[in-house]
Design a protein around this motif. Sequence first.
Motif, PDB file in Angstrom:
ATOM      1  N   ILE A   1      -2.471  65.190   1.369  1.00 31.25           N
ATOM      2  CA  ILE A   1      -1.618  63.990   1.363  1.00 31.25           C
ATOM      3  C   ILE A   1      -0.836  63.966   2.681  1.00 31.25           C
ATOM      4  N   THR A   2      -0.888  62.838   3.379  1.00 28.48           N
ATOM      5  CA  THR A   2      -0.291  62.751   4.718  1.00 28.48           C
ATOM      6  C   THR A   2       0.667  61.575   4.769  1.00 28.48           C
ATOM      7  N   ALA A   3       1.847  61.801   5.336  1.00 23.37           N
ATOM      8  CA  ALA A   3       2.834  60.716   5.444  1.00 23.37           C
ATOM      9  C   ALA A   3       2.290  59.613   6.351  1.00 23.37           C
ATOM     10  N   GLN A   4       2.579  58.351   5.989  1.00 25.75           N
ATOM     11  CA  GLN A   4       2.041  57.221   6.749  1.00 25.75           C
ATOM     12  C   GLN A   4       2.420  57.271   8.232  1.00 25.75           C
ATOM     13  N   GLY A   5       3.665  57.637   8.513  1.00 28.64           N
ATOM     14  CA  GLY A   5       4.119  57.687   9.907  1.00 28.64           C
ATOM     15  C   GLY A   5       3.318  58.697  10.706  1.00 28.64           C
ATOM     16  N   VAL A   6       3.109  59.870  10.118  1.00 27.14           N
ATOM     17  CA  VAL A   6       2.345  60.932  10.798  1.00 27.14           C
ATOM     18  C   VAL A   6       0.909  60.464  11.017  1.00 27.14           C
TER      19      VAL A   6
ATOM     20  N   ASP B   1      -7.730  42.343   9.903  1.00 24.44           N
ATOM     21  CA  ASP B   1      -7.414  43.215  11.044  1.00 24.44           C
ATOM     22  C   ASP B   1      -8.436  44.345  11.185  1.00 24.44           C
ATOM     23  N   ILE B   2      -8.912  44.865  10.049  1.00 22.39           N
ATOM     24  CA  ILE B   2      -9.952  45.907  10.084  1.00 22.39           C
ATOM     25  C   ILE B   2     -11.209  45.336  10.749  1.00 22.39           C
ATOM     26  N   LEU B   3     -11.604  44.119  10.345  1.00 24.14           N
ATOM     27  CA  LEU B   3     -12.820  43.512  10.895  1.00 24.14           C
ATOM     28  C   LEU B   3     -12.649  43.206  12.379  1.00 24.14           C
ATOM     29  N   HIS B   4     -11.465  42.750  12.752  1.00 23.42           N
ATOM     30  CA  HIS B   4     -11.211  42.439  14.155  1.00 23.42           C
ATOM     31  C   HIS B   4     -11.291  43.715  15.012  1.00 23.42           C
ATOM     32  N   ALA B   5     -10.662  44.782  14.502  1.00 21.82           N
ATOM     33  CA  ALA B   5     -10.610  46.030  15.286  1.00 21.82           C
ATOM     34  C   ALA B   5     -11.971  46.699  15.407  1.00 21.82           C
ATOM     35  N   THR B   6     -12.847  46.464  14.436  1.00 22.58           N
ATOM     36  CA  THR B   6     -14.127  47.205  14.427  1.00 22.58           C
ATOM     37  C   THR B   6     -15.295  46.385  14.990  1.00 22.58           C
ATOM     38  N   ARG B   7     -14.988  45.199  15.545  1.00 29.72           N
ATOM     39  CA  ARG B   7     -16.112  44.362  16.001  1.00 29.72           C
ATOM     40  C   ARG B   7     -16.866  45.017  17.155  1.00 29.72           C
TER      41      ARG B   7
ATOM     42  N   PHE C   1      -1.401  48.199  11.961  1.00 22.32           N
ATOM     43  CA  PHE C   1      -1.703  48.960  10.745  1.00 22.32           C
ATOM     44  C   PHE C   1      -3.204  48.858  10.434  1.00 22.32           C
ATOM     45  N   GLY C   2      -3.715  47.634  10.348  1.00 19.23           N
ATOM     46  CA  GLY C   2      -5.140  47.431  10.054  1.00 19.23           C
ATOM     47  C   GLY C   2      -6.037  47.937  11.171  1.00 19.23           C
ATOM     48  N   GLU C   3      -5.564  47.821  12.404  1.00 17.02           N
ATOM     49  CA  GLU C   3      -6.377  48.289  13.534  1.00 17.02           C
ATOM     50  C   GLU C   3      -6.586  49.802  13.459  1.00 17.02           C
ATOM     51  N   MET C   4      -5.489  50.548  13.255  1.00 16.52           N
ATOM     52  CA  MET C   4      -5.588  52.014  13.222  1.00 16.52           C
ATOM     53  C   MET C   4      -6.478  52.471  12.065  1.00 16.52           C
ATOM     54  N   LEU C   5      -6.241  51.893  10.875  1.00 16.19           N
ATOM     55  CA  LEU C   5      -6.988  52.357   9.700  1.00 16.19           C
ATOM     56  C   LEU C   5      -8.422  51.843   9.721  1.00 16.19           C
ATOM     57  N   GLY C   6      -8.650  50.682  10.311  1.00 15.15           N
ATOM     58  CA  GLY C   6     -10.015  50.167  10.462  1.00 15.15           C
ATOM     59  C   GLY C   6     -10.837  51.078  11.356  1.00 15.15           C
ATOM     60  N   LEU C   7     -10.232  51.521  12.459  1.00 16.19           N
ATOM     61  CA  LEU C   7     -10.974  52.409  13.365  1.00 16.19           C
ATOM     62  C   LEU C   7     -11.176  53.781  12.720  1.00 16.19           C
TER      63      LEU C   7
ATOM     64  N   ARG D   1      -0.923  59.948  14.627  1.00 15.28           N
ATOM     65  CA  ARG D   1      -2.130  60.714  14.989  1.00 15.28           C
ATOM     66  C   ARG D   1      -3.289  59.793  15.353  1.00 15.28           C
ATOM     67  N   LEU D   2      -3.328  58.616  14.715  1.00 14.73           N
ATOM     68  CA  LEU D   2      -4.423  57.683  14.992  1.00 14.73           C
ATOM     69  C   LEU D   2      -4.187  56.900  16.288  1.00 14.73           C
ATOM     70  N   GLY D   3      -3.017  57.086  16.904  1.00 12.69           N
ATOM     71  CA  GLY D   3      -2.797  56.492  18.226  1.00 12.69           C
ATOM     72  C   GLY D   3      -1.993  55.213  18.235  1.00 12.69           C
ATOM     73  N   ILE D   4      -1.130  55.011  17.223  1.00 13.06           N
ATOM     74  CA  ILE D   4      -0.403  53.744  17.155  1.00 13.06           C
ATOM     75  C   ILE D   4       0.540  53.557  18.346  1.00 13.06           C
ATOM     76  N   THR D   5       1.077  54.657  18.892  1.00 11.51           N
ATOM     77  CA  THR D   5       2.033  54.495  19.997  1.00 11.51           C
ATOM     78  C   THR D   5       1.346  53.949  21.241  1.00 11.51           C
ATOM     79  N   ALA D   6       0.159  54.479  21.542  1.00 12.67           N
ATOM     80  CA  ALA D   6      -0.589  53.970  22.709  1.00 12.67           C
ATOM     81  C   ALA D   6      -0.929  52.493  22.508  1.00 12.67           C
ATOM     82  N   ARG D   7      -1.345  52.140  21.298  1.00 15.41           N
ATOM     83  CA  ARG D   7      -1.688  50.745  21.008  1.00 15.41           C
ATOM     84  C   ARG D   7      -0.440  49.855  21.103  1.00 15.41           C
TER      85      ARG D   7
END
Length: 351
Positions: free
Chosen positions: A285-290, A94-100, A58-64, A294-300
């Motif tokens: 307004i966008t549903a969290q799942g969508v 998680d945001i800080l980790h993903a964006t290092r 969650f934090g990784e996708m939104l951090g990126l 779109r941000l690539g959570i499945t690949a991650r």
Amino acid sequence: MTELTAILQGQIARSGPISVAEFMTQCLLHPEHGYYTTHQPLGAAGDFVTAPEISQMFGEMLGLCLAQAWLDQGAPAAFTLAELGPGRGTFMADILHATRGVAGFHAAANIVLVEASPSLRSVQQKTLLGYDVAWVQTVTELPYCPLFLVANEFFDCLPINQYIRTDNGWQEQMITAKDGALGFMLGRAAPVELFEDAPLGTVLETCPAAAAITADIARIIAAHGGAALVLDYGERQPVGDTLQAVQNHQKVDPLQNCGAADLTAHVNFRALENAANAFAQTAPITAQGVLLERLGITARAQSLAARLHGGALENHIAAHRRLTHPDEMGQLFKAIAITPKGAAQPAGFDT
Ligand code: SAH
């Protein structure tokens, strides 16, 4: 009866019934007996689990997503990286980790956490050890510079007012003390001009604090640049009575256990949009799942799964489903993004 219930009963006996907003504020943030002042609410041992506590993804996708918005706006050399209501600090970690790996992002970031609870501030400090972090009490203390901000399950704990449609027009829902317990009662006629034709019994909720906070953020973003990603459970418009109390992962009576249960209401995303659009622009307004898909959570998720086995793998697959599936958090939880008028919309949002 909790100590706070007794205090509220005494207050009502002295000064009369209180609004739902006053009740929520006391229950959540009373300096000695408030829920967030006295509890560690999050996690399996707490009362509820939030998206960042479910999975690092969650934090990784939104951090990126946030870092991409920073790049899209020319990578400003000094900016505020802010979070509203950071809980245990997991989302920001998680945001800080993903964006290092995003060149220059950490060097330019001035991390500011908006947190009212002293006990949660100390948990956040431990989680974010090694980072230079500043805490403020409200968004009005945020610096006037580019602002890249996240808020997850923050707006749902802001105090709401409730109005009920009766034969006398709209009346405010109040809380009084009767027969040794707290109870709801109808207050004075309320100045609600909208929804004149609403059926009798309709409940309307407003959240002036949410509109004010959104406007404050939007004003900074409009003047200095930035992006705000706000995620929460709620609807595109008001839907009636959504006040709820949760204790130990179960719904409980909101008027019982004052200060011992979390107290929230669904977020009215249309109201946030209206407040933001007075100064800045919002993505639809966008549903969290969508959004997460779109941000690539499945690949991650697949790449993390390759290193997992047995129970850990099962938990990981369940966490992905819980964050994204429409029957779990995917549809009820929604996101909006606030950016300056004319800026590129953040990745993953409808355009
Ligand atoms: N965002 C976190 C935690 C959500 S719980 C997560 O996703 O895990 C709500 C958080 O908002 C807590 O940290 C609580 O202390 C904080 N909070 C609640 N009301 C607040 C207010 N009025 N001002 C500042 N922080 C508040």
